[in-house]
Scaffold this active site. Sequence first.
Site, PDB file in Angstrom:
ATOM      1  N   CYS A   1      12.133  -5.537  10.195  1.00 23.86           N
ATOM      2  CA  CYS A   1      13.311  -5.560  11.042  1.00 23.86           C
ATOM      3  C   CYS A   1      14.582  -5.700  10.239  1.00 23.86           C
ATOM      4  CB  CYS A   1      13.212  -6.705  12.056  1.00 23.86           C
ATOM      5  SG  CYS A   1      12.938  -8.296  11.277  1.00 23.86           S
TER       6      CYS A   1
ATOM      7  N   GLY B   1      14.009  -0.905  12.155  1.00 22.10           N
ATOM      8  CA  GLY B   1      13.139  -1.254  13.275  1.00 22.10           C
ATOM      9  C   GLY B   1      13.591  -0.565  14.547  1.00 22.10           C
TER      10      GLY B   1
ATOM     11  N   GLY C   1      10.945 -10.575   8.019  1.00 19.40           N
ATOM     12  CA  GLY C   1       9.980 -10.999   7.020  1.00 19.40           C
ATOM     13  C   GLY C   1       8.645 -11.341   7.647  1.00 19.40           C
TER      14      GLY C   1
ATOM     15  N   CYS D   1      11.583  -7.117  -3.004  1.00 18.67           N
ATOM     16  CA  CYS D   1      10.684  -5.999  -2.717  1.00 18.67           C
ATOM     17  C   CYS D   1      11.204  -4.695  -3.315  1.00 18.67           C
ATOM     18  CB  CYS D   1      10.533  -5.854  -1.203  1.00 18.67           C
ATOM     19  SG  CYS D   1       9.507  -4.457  -0.699  1.00 18.67           S
TER      20      CYS D   1
ATOM     21  N   TYR E   1      12.164   3.143  -0.435  1.00 17.59           N
ATOM     22  CA  TYR E   1      12.076   3.738   0.891  1.00 17.59           C
ATOM     23  C   TYR E   1      12.848   3.027   1.995  1.00 17.59           C
ATOM     24  CZ  TYR E   1      10.025   5.170   5.344  1.00 17.59           C
ATOM     25  OH  TYR E   1       9.852   5.596   6.629  1.00 17.59           O
TER      26      TYR E   1
ATOM     27  N   SER F   1      13.478  10.630   3.502  1.00 20.04           N
ATOM     28  CA  SER F   1      13.333   9.577   2.499  1.00 20.04           C
ATOM     29  C   SER F   1      13.063  10.107   1.098  1.00 20.04           C
ATOM     30  CB  SER F   1      12.231   8.600   2.908  1.00 20.04           C
ATOM     31  OG  SER F   1      11.017   9.287   3.130  1.00 20.04           O
TER      32      SER F   1
ATOM     33  N   ASP G   1       8.104  13.238  -2.478  1.00 20.56           N
ATOM     34  CA  ASP G   1       8.093  12.260  -1.387  1.00 20.56           C
ATOM     35  C   ASP G   1       8.102  10.872  -2.014  1.00 20.56           C
ATOM     36  OD1 ASP G   1       8.120  11.284   1.166  1.00 20.56           O
ATOM     37  OD2 ASP G   1       6.076  11.879   1.680  1.00 20.56           O
ATOM     38  N   ASP G   2       8.335   9.850  -1.175  1.00 19.18           N
ATOM     39  CA  ASP G   2       8.475   8.499  -1.722  1.00 19.18           C
ATOM     40  C   ASP G   2       7.152   7.761  -1.855  1.00 19.18           C
ATOM     41  OD1 ASP G   2       8.115   6.785   0.914  1.00 19.18           O
ATOM     42  OD2 ASP G   2       9.424   8.459   1.387  1.00 19.18           O
TER      43      ASP G   2
ATOM     44  N   CYS H   1       0.547  -5.544   1.717  1.00 17.88           N
ATOM     45  CA  CYS H   1       1.685  -6.452   1.564  1.00 17.88           C
ATOM     46  C   CYS H   1       1.599  -7.546   2.620  1.00 17.88           C
ATOM     47  CB  CYS H   1       2.997  -5.686   1.722  1.00 17.88           C
ATOM     48  SG  CYS H   1       4.462  -6.743   1.673  1.00 17.88           S
TER      49      CYS H   1
ATOM     50  N   CYS I   1       8.931  -7.586  -6.816  1.00 12.37           N
ATOM     51  CA  CYS I   1       7.529  -7.634  -6.417  1.00 12.37           C
ATOM     52  C   CYS I   1       6.926  -6.238  -6.463  1.00 12.37           C
ATOM     53  CB  CYS I   1       7.403  -8.213  -5.007  1.00 12.37           C
ATOM     54  SG  CYS I   1       5.706  -8.285  -4.400  1.00 12.37           S
TER      55      CYS I   1
ATOM     56  N   CYS J   1       1.962  -4.448  -4.244  1.00 11.22           N
ATOM     57  CA  CYS J   1       1.253  -3.360  -3.566  1.00 11.22           C
ATOM     58  C   CYS J   1       0.722  -2.331  -4.551  1.00 11.22           C
ATOM     59  CB  CYS J   1       2.156  -2.693  -2.531  1.00 11.22           C
ATOM     60  SG  CYS J   1       3.741  -2.132  -3.196  1.00 11.22           S
TER      61      CYS J   1
END
Length: 476
Positions: free
Chosen positions: A12, A39, A114, A248, A254, A295, A357-358, A394, A446, A449
């Site tokens: 969000c 979001g 979060g 992040c 993205y 994106s 692409d991302d 994640c 971070c 992922c």
Amino acid sequence: MNQAEPKWKEECGVYGVYSHTEDVAHMTYLGLYALQHRGQESAGIAITDGAWMDVSRGMGLVNEVFRHQVPHMDNQYIAVGHVRYSTTGSSLLANTQPLLVNYACGKIALAHNGNLTNAAEIRHRLEQEGTIFQTSIDSEVFVNLIARSRAETIEKKIIESLKQIKGAYCLTLMTEQKLIGVRDPQGFRPLCIGRTDEGSWVLSSETCGLDVVGAEFVRDVEPGEMVVIDDEGLKSYPFATDEKRAACIFEYIYFARPDSVIDGQSVHAARFEMGRMLARESKYTGDIVISVPDSGTTAATGYAYESGIPFVEGLIKNRYIGRTFIQPTQKKRDTAVKLKPNAIRLAVAGKDVIMVDDSIVRGTTSGKIVRMLRNAGAKSVKMCISSPPIGYPCFYGIDTSVRKELIAATKTVEEIRQFIGADALHFLSIEGLKKCVPDVDADSMCYACFNKAYPIKDGEHPAGDSKYVFEQKKQH
């Protein structure tokens, strides 16, 4: 791999305004509009005049929720807003934010971006002590901890509550007299501060939310910092300064809008460099470079710039159906995928195509696009991805699948290439990715992922499919 979600899902966006001279509700409406990409399930705005507090919330996009009227109150001077994608709790009206609660010391409205990794443990404890919860979202833990605190001031109540919380959180809160912003100790999610020429204070998940209301960027809220805005101005309350930062990296890959600047790093510049790095690493040659819109576009232009291969619009996107990954149900996501994008036959027919692409999450959508390009006459399709392979879920505010549904968790790069049907496939390396964010400390981000190096120890990660952990029925 029978699901068709092309992207990861960020939770969000949050927003807040403090002003005695401007329309705080309308400014918050505009800010949420700018943050709509974060979001699309629901939106809400809470306002106060210093005595009364009210909230308007609904399901859908910002302009749908407030189609008839933006919330209004005479002499309103504080507002907080929220746009949501659910990572804990179903997509229901009861789970929309901001949350508004009455407690012994007054009223609180709270908006959260979060995911709390120890929310289930805290909620269970509070329920055993008699606390009643009205929603199935982890954010409600915050307001209950604040309400139960015996500390003397709201600032001390919040900090006392934050010290019990682990995970990712950016918060905008308001009382009848104060606007408050909080960023977790690792800084997983972004939050910034702005100020208008009229003297209004603005909190926003991204700087694009400042631009839309004419606010100048003041600074980012630091990881482990709470800022409090009232008639005396802005005060800072650091509450956890010794944690290792872990912002992040996917905000740059993205999630964030390209025109935003996060922690001093331009998102657009980072994505452009990712494209240039892809060209250096892959060394692919071809007739044209195209992107998976929107994106992948900035990285694709970076690839074209570095390689000298012309960038062409080879795929067209239906811009009126929103971001596919935000759709709240799998059936709606599957339908949305079918609606976008579409190949431009004249641009790709007879060409050796490099497509940028991302990310690739499950691979199903990438495979559909590769087949679409071949059906439109492309001679070959080489695919470049501006992130490393996503092999791990994640726990910090992104609604990811369980690991078995992530294609990179079960397949090698060559096996992924065969699965999607591309002639070649290259993922950006982690070391290459780090070089693309030169204005931040790349080692303070971070990458879990990609490499499973979770900033919070494993014992504090929720197990399995935890999205519906606070609901009676299991969702599928």
